[in-house]
Write a protein that holds these residues in place. Structure first.
Motif, PDB file in Angstrom:
ATOM      1  N   GLY A 125      21.422 -37.709  24.752  1.00 56.34           N
ATOM      2  CA  GLY A 125      21.309 -39.133  25.007  1.00 56.34           C
ATOM      3  C   GLY A 125      19.942 -39.447  25.586  1.00 56.34           C
ATOM      4  O   GLY A 125      19.404 -38.685  26.402  1.00 56.34           O
ATOM      5  N   PHE A 126      19.365 -40.566  25.171  1.00 58.51           N
ATOM      6  CA  PHE A 126      17.999 -40.907  25.574  1.00 58.51           C
ATOM      7  C   PHE A 126      17.816 -40.926  27.079  1.00 58.51           C
ATOM      8  O   PHE A 126      16.876 -40.325  27.622  1.00 58.51           O
ATOM      9  N   GLU A 127      18.702 -41.624  27.797  1.00 59.05           N
ATOM     10  CA  GLU A 127      18.540 -41.775  29.241  1.00 59.05           C
ATOM     11  C   GLU A 127      18.630 -40.434  29.964  1.00 59.05           C
ATOM     12  O   GLU A 127      17.816 -40.137  30.861  1.00 59.05           O
ATOM     13  N   LYS A 128      19.616 -39.603  29.595  1.00 61.38           N
ATOM     14  CA  LYS A 128      19.783 -38.309  30.255  1.00 61.38           C
ATOM     15  C   LYS A 128      18.607 -37.386  29.966  1.00 61.38           C
ATOM     16  O   LYS A 128      18.146 -36.646  30.843  1.00 61.38           O
ATOM     17  N   GLU A 130      15.560 -38.379  29.235  1.00 60.30           N
ATOM     18  CA  GLU A 130      14.411 -38.917  29.964  1.00 60.30           C
ATOM     19  C   GLU A 130      14.435 -38.485  31.426  1.00 60.30           C
ATOM     20  O   GLU A 130      13.413 -38.058  31.982  1.00 60.30           O
ATOM     21  N   LEU A 131      15.610 -38.565  32.069  1.00 64.12           N
ATOM     22  CA  LEU A 131      15.732 -38.146  33.458  1.00 64.12           C
ATOM     23  C   LEU A 131      15.426 -36.661  33.629  1.00 64.12           C
ATOM     24  O   LEU A 131      14.737 -36.253  34.578  1.00 64.12           O
ATOM     25  N   ARG A 134      11.646 -36.137  33.371  1.00 65.29           N
ATOM     26  CA  ARG A 134      10.938 -36.593  34.579  1.00 65.29           C
ATOM     27  C   ARG A 134      11.169 -35.641  35.750  1.00 65.29           C
ATOM     28  O   ARG A 134      10.313 -35.501  36.624  1.00 65.29           O
ATOM     29  N   GLY A 151      11.249 -43.942  19.988  1.00 64.75           N
ATOM     30  CA  GLY A 151      11.989 -43.185  20.990  1.00 64.75           C
ATOM     31  C   GLY A 151      11.516 -41.751  21.089  1.00 64.75           C
ATOM     32  O   GLY A 151      11.348 -41.211  22.188  1.00 64.75           O
ATOM     33  N   LYS A 154       8.100 -41.709  22.921  1.00 67.08           N
ATOM     34  CA  LYS A 154       8.162 -41.943  24.363  1.00 67.08           C
ATOM     35  C   LYS A 154       8.586 -40.680  25.099  1.00 67.08           C
ATOM     36  O   LYS A 154       7.989 -40.309  26.124  1.00 67.08           O
ATOM     37  N   LEU A 155       9.605 -40.001  24.587  1.00 67.45           N
ATOM     38  CA  LEU A 155      10.068 -38.776  25.231  1.00 67.45           C
ATOM     39  C   LEU A 155       9.042 -37.658  25.099  1.00 67.45           C
ATOM     40  O   LEU A 155       8.832 -36.871  26.031  1.00 67.45           O
TER      41      LEU A 155
END
Length: 218
Positions: A125-128, A130-131, A134, A151, A154-155
């Motif tokens: 999943g994109f959000e997970k 990304e976290l 980071r 997408g 960005k990642l």
């Protein structure tokens, strides 16, 4: 039992060329005659019926015959009867051997991604993802080969120098491997599975090179 089998495989392969190679991890391609590291090659054995059998996991007993992991090398191995010459006997190699090996390589990638998910080494999943990027907890960044460029871009920009970026599977294939209805992005943290996934993904990408199959971005 696995350790014993692996040792038997190594002993059988060590004398493939009748000469000592510089490193125990090197094998000589029966087509190009180049000595390469094993992750860049495909191991084959001859089964009791005289058929050329791929051994991507390098576990089957018997003398190993190694071919560079590219479609061109595999096609040449079949066309030039390289397996028979190397084995010093008449053997049968399927005309579509390159396609069969490429499909096995794709399944290997999917299996490793599934194992990473089951063992808790993978997030999807994109959000997970990304976290995780980071937080510096990613070794392999996986994207669907047919995913949107924005997408993926960005990642990718969040990935550090130690992060391997690959796109070995389509969104449908990635979702199936992860047991999800939809999947475009995934990340694997540093682990043995991550390193195996890197090797398998690179090999699959190399095998896709050729006139019949276009290469996917990795």
């Amino acid at each position: 039992m696995l350790l014993a089998t692996t040792a038997m495989v190594e002993d059988a392969d060590a004398g493939t060329d009748g000469e000592a190679l510089a490193s125990p991890t090197l094998r000589r391609c029966i087509v190009t005659r180049q000595a390469l590291e094993k992750p860049a090659m495909i191991r084959f054995v001859i089964d009791p019926e005289g058929r050329v059998t791929p051994d991507l996991k390098e576990r089957l007993p018997g003398r190993g015959l190694w071919v560079t992991a590219t479609r061109e090398a595999l096609d040449q191995a079949v066309a030039k009867h390289a397996f028979s010459k190397a084995a010093k006997q008449s053997v049968r190699a399927a005309p579509d051997l390159a396609d069969r090996v490429t499909e096995l390589a794709r399944r290997e990638v999917a299996e490793l991604l599934g194992l990473a998910r089951k063992s808790g080494q993978l997030v999807a999943g994109f959000e997970k993802v990304e976290l995780a990027l980071r937080a510096g907890k990613v070794r392999v960044l996986v994207a669907a080969s047919d995913g949107a460029d924005d997408g993926r871009g960005k990642l990718a920009r969040l990935a550090g120098s130690g992060v391997e970026i690959c796109a070995p599977l389509t969104a449908a294939e990635l979702a199936q491997a992860l047991g999800r209805e939809h999947a475009v992005h995934a990340a694997i943290k540093a682990s043995g599975i991550a390193e195996k996934t890197i090797i398998a993904s690179r090999r699959y990408a190399a095998l896709q090179q050729g006139p019949q199959t276009g290469a996917r971005a990795v």
